[in-house]
Structures are given as C-alpha cells and as structure tokens.
Design a protein around this motif. Structure first.
Motif, PDB file in Angstrom:
ATOM      1  N   GLN A 158     -12.488 -11.059   4.522  1.00 55.09           N
ATOM      2  CA  GLN A 158     -12.477  -9.812   3.767  1.00 55.09           C
ATOM      3  C   GLN A 158     -11.495  -9.902   2.601  1.00 55.09           C
ATOM      4  O   GLN A 158     -11.783  -9.456   1.490  1.00 55.09           O
ATOM      5  CB  GLN A 158     -12.122  -8.639   4.685  1.00 55.09           C
ATOM      6  CG  GLN A 158     -12.264  -7.300   4.014  1.00 55.09           C
ATOM      7  CD  GLN A 158     -11.998  -6.149   4.976  1.00 55.09           C
ATOM      8  OE1 GLN A 158     -11.443  -6.325   6.068  1.00 55.09           O
ATOM      9  NE2 GLN A 158     -12.390  -4.956   4.571  1.00 55.09           N
ATOM     10  N   CYS A 159     -10.348 -10.510   2.826  1.00 50.36           N
ATOM     11  CA  CYS A 159      -9.344 -10.670   1.783  1.00 50.36           C
ATOM     12  C   CYS A 159      -9.880 -11.531   0.642  1.00 50.36           C
ATOM     13  O   CYS A 159      -9.738 -11.178  -0.529  1.00 50.36           O
ATOM     14  CB  CYS A 159      -8.073 -11.283   2.370  1.00 50.36           C
ATOM     15  SG  CYS A 159      -6.738 -11.447   1.171  1.00 50.36           S
ATOM     16  N   GLU A 218      -8.917  -2.648   4.293  1.00 53.01           N
ATOM     17  CA  GLU A 218      -9.531  -2.459   2.978  1.00 53.01           C
ATOM     18  C   GLU A 218      -8.770  -1.432   2.138  1.00 53.01           C
ATOM     19  O   GLU A 218      -8.502  -1.659   0.957  1.00 53.01           O
ATOM     20  CB  GLU A 218     -10.998  -2.042   3.102  1.00 53.01           C
ATOM     21  CG  GLU A 218     -11.653  -1.912   1.744  1.00 53.01           C
ATOM     22  CD  GLU A 218     -13.143  -1.659   1.804  1.00 53.01           C
ATOM     23  OE1 GLU A 218     -13.714  -1.331   0.745  1.00 53.01           O
ATOM     24  OE2 GLU A 218     -13.757  -1.784   2.886  1.00 53.01           O
ATOM     25  N   THR A 219      -8.411  -0.304   2.732  1.00 54.53           N
ATOM     26  CA  THR A 219      -7.657   0.720   2.004  1.00 54.53           C
ATOM     27  C   THR A 219      -6.322   0.165   1.528  1.00 54.53           C
ATOM     28  O   THR A 219      -5.936   0.368   0.377  1.00 54.53           O
ATOM     29  CB  THR A 219      -7.437   1.965   2.885  1.00 54.53           C
ATOM     30  OG1 THR A 219      -8.716   2.536   3.191  1.00 54.53           O
ATOM     31  CG2 THR A 219      -6.567   2.996   2.206  1.00 54.53           C
ATOM     32  N   HIS A 240      -8.371 -11.130   8.910  1.00 53.47           N
ATOM     33  CA  HIS A 240      -8.645 -10.536   7.599  1.00 53.47           C
ATOM     34  C   HIS A 240      -8.964 -11.542   6.496  1.00 53.47           C
ATOM     35  O   HIS A 240      -9.186 -11.132   5.353  1.00 53.47           O
ATOM     36  CB  HIS A 240      -7.442  -9.685   7.168  1.00 53.47           C
ATOM     37  CG  HIS A 240      -7.137  -8.573   8.105  1.00 53.47           C
ATOM     38  ND1 HIS A 240      -8.004  -7.542   8.361  1.00 53.47           N
ATOM     39  CD2 HIS A 240      -6.058  -8.340   8.876  1.00 53.47           C
ATOM     40  CE1 HIS A 240      -7.475  -6.714   9.236  1.00 53.47           C
ATOM     41  NE2 HIS A 240      -6.295  -7.181   9.565  1.00 53.47           N
ATOM     42  N   MET A 285     -12.387  -9.539  -1.421  1.00 57.28           N
ATOM     43  CA  MET A 285     -11.750  -8.531  -2.267  1.00 57.28           C
ATOM     44  C   MET A 285     -10.976  -9.190  -3.408  1.00 57.28           C
ATOM     45  O   MET A 285     -10.942  -8.668  -4.525  1.00 57.28           O
ATOM     46  CB  MET A 285     -10.861  -7.625  -1.429  1.00 57.28           C
ATOM     47  CG  MET A 285     -11.678  -6.784  -0.457  1.00 57.28           C
ATOM     48  SD  MET A 285     -10.675  -5.793   0.640  1.00 57.28           S
ATOM     49  CE  MET A 285     -10.216  -4.482  -0.482  1.00 57.28           C
ATOM     50  N   THR A 287      -5.507  -2.957   0.965  1.00 57.10           N
ATOM     51  CA  THR A 287      -5.699  -3.989  -0.057  1.00 57.10           C
ATOM     52  C   THR A 287      -6.051  -3.359  -1.401  1.00 57.10           C
ATOM     53  O   THR A 287      -5.495  -3.733  -2.439  1.00 57.10           O
ATOM     54  CB  THR A 287      -6.782  -4.990   0.383  1.00 57.10           C
ATOM     55  OG1 THR A 287      -6.375  -5.569   1.629  1.00 57.10           O
ATOM     56  CG2 THR A 287      -6.974  -6.095  -0.654  1.00 57.10           C
ATOM     57  N   ARG A 288      -6.954  -2.404  -1.398  1.00 59.09           N
ATOM     58  CA  ARG A 288      -7.340  -1.758  -2.662  1.00 59.09           C
ATOM     59  C   ARG A 288      -6.147  -1.044  -3.310  1.00 59.09           C
ATOM     60  O   ARG A 288      -5.944  -1.132  -4.523  1.00 59.09           O
ATOM     61  CB  ARG A 288      -8.499  -0.804  -2.442  1.00 59.09           C
ATOM     62  CG  ARG A 288      -9.790  -1.542  -2.127  1.00 59.09           C
ATOM     63  CD  ARG A 288     -11.033  -0.733  -2.317  1.00 59.09           C
ATOM     64  NE  ARG A 288     -12.198  -1.450  -1.841  1.00 59.09           N
ATOM     65  CZ  ARG A 288     -12.809  -2.437  -2.488  1.00 59.09           C
ATOM     66  NH1 ARG A 288     -12.327  -2.849  -3.642  1.00 59.09           N
ATOM     67  NH2 ARG A 288     -13.874  -3.031  -1.979  1.00 59.09           N
ATOM     68  N   ASP A 331      -5.984   0.280   8.240  1.00 51.86           N
ATOM     69  CA  ASP A 331      -7.199   0.076   7.438  1.00 51.86           C
ATOM     70  C   ASP A 331      -6.941  -0.999   6.392  1.00 51.86           C
ATOM     71  O   ASP A 331      -6.362  -0.732   5.336  1.00 51.86           O
ATOM     72  CB  ASP A 331      -7.602   1.392   6.786  1.00 51.86           C
ATOM     73  CG  ASP A 331      -8.924   1.320   6.039  1.00 51.86           C
ATOM     74  OD1 ASP A 331      -9.306   0.222   5.583  1.00 51.86           O
ATOM     75  OD2 ASP A 331      -9.570   2.375   5.894  1.00 51.86           O
ATOM     76  N   SER A 369       0.817  -1.210   0.000  1.00 53.75           N
ATOM     77  CA  SER A 369       0.000   0.000   0.000  1.00 53.75           C
ATOM     78  C   SER A 369       0.852   1.263   0.000  1.00 53.75           C
ATOM     79  O   SER A 369       1.112   1.857   1.040  1.00 53.75           O
ATOM     80  CB  SER A 369      -0.921  -0.009   1.226  1.00 53.75           C
ATOM     81  OG  SER A 369      -1.773   1.098   1.215  1.00 53.75           O
TER      82      SER A 369
END
Length: 130
Positions: A90-91, A50-51, A87, A94, A53-54, A48, A36
């Motif tokens: 969620q991982c 999600e942030t 995680h 995504m 990972t995106r 965070d 990231s």
C-alpha cells in the motif's frame, strides 16, 4: 542559509520541538520527518494507514510550498514504517501515486516505533531549488 517556520495554533514548530520543518542551504532543502497531523497540530488517522499516509504527504507538500517548490523538486525520500510487512504494498502504491512520473531516490525503513504511539508512518525528504 534560510529556513521556514510552520505554525500550529500560533506556536512555531521550532519553539515547541526545537527544529525546523525545513531548512535550506544554497539550493538544497532538508525537510524534517512529516507525520499525520492537521494544521492545528492534532494527530489524525489513528489505526488508518491510508489516512495517515495521505495527511503526511499533504504536510510534505505544505513544507515544499513554503520554499516555493513542488514534489517534482524532491531528490530523496526516506519513509519510516512501524509495520513494513503489513503496509509495504500500500505504501509503494501511494508513493508512486504521489510522485507520478518523477523518480526521486528513496529508502523504506522498518522501525519498532515512532514519536507518537499511534503513528504508523513518517516521511523525511531532501529537495532542491532550480
């Protein structure tokens, strides 16, 4: 053989860290672990998942674009998580969103730490050209 360079603030990743973001041999592209950071090399998304990972997946897309391919060319992905129990779901969600109908091989590895203190995820990949 050919490789691609990614620059942050005019300094190449290769000069700073001694490795390429991606390296192509014949029709195979080896992509270094992405994490990231923004285009200027600043770490983003502390705390965070999600942030982080995106942004990591956006960086993976940027390297793929450098070779003129897309995520549908990914043959294998390795995902490193600092806290896989927390995680995992969620991982996976995504990851499925990212690959869509494409089904590359994949491995998820739990680790005790990554290169940066606040880093929660790192993703490396192998892709192919047509």
């Amino acid at each position: 053989m050919a490789n691609t360079k990614t620059y942050f603030h005019g300094v190449s990743w290769e000069d700073t860290y001694g490795l390429s973001q991606g390296y192509k041999v014949d029709n195979t592209i080896y992509i270094s672990g992405q994490f990231s950071h923004d285009i200027d090399g600043n770490f983003i998304g502390e705390g965070d998942f999600e942030t982080q990972t995106r942004q990591t997946l956006e960086n993976l897309d940027r390297v793929l674009e450098g070779f003129g391919v897309t995520r549908s060319n990914i043959a294998e992905m390795e995902i490193f998580l600092t806290n896989p129990q927390e995680h995992f779901e969620q991982c996976v969600g995504m990851f499925k969103e990212y690959v869509g109908d494409h089904r590359p091989a994949g491995t998820l590895i739990g680790v005790s730490g990554l290169a940066f203190p606040h880093q929660l995820i790192e993703i490396r990949a192998v892709a192919h050209t047509n």
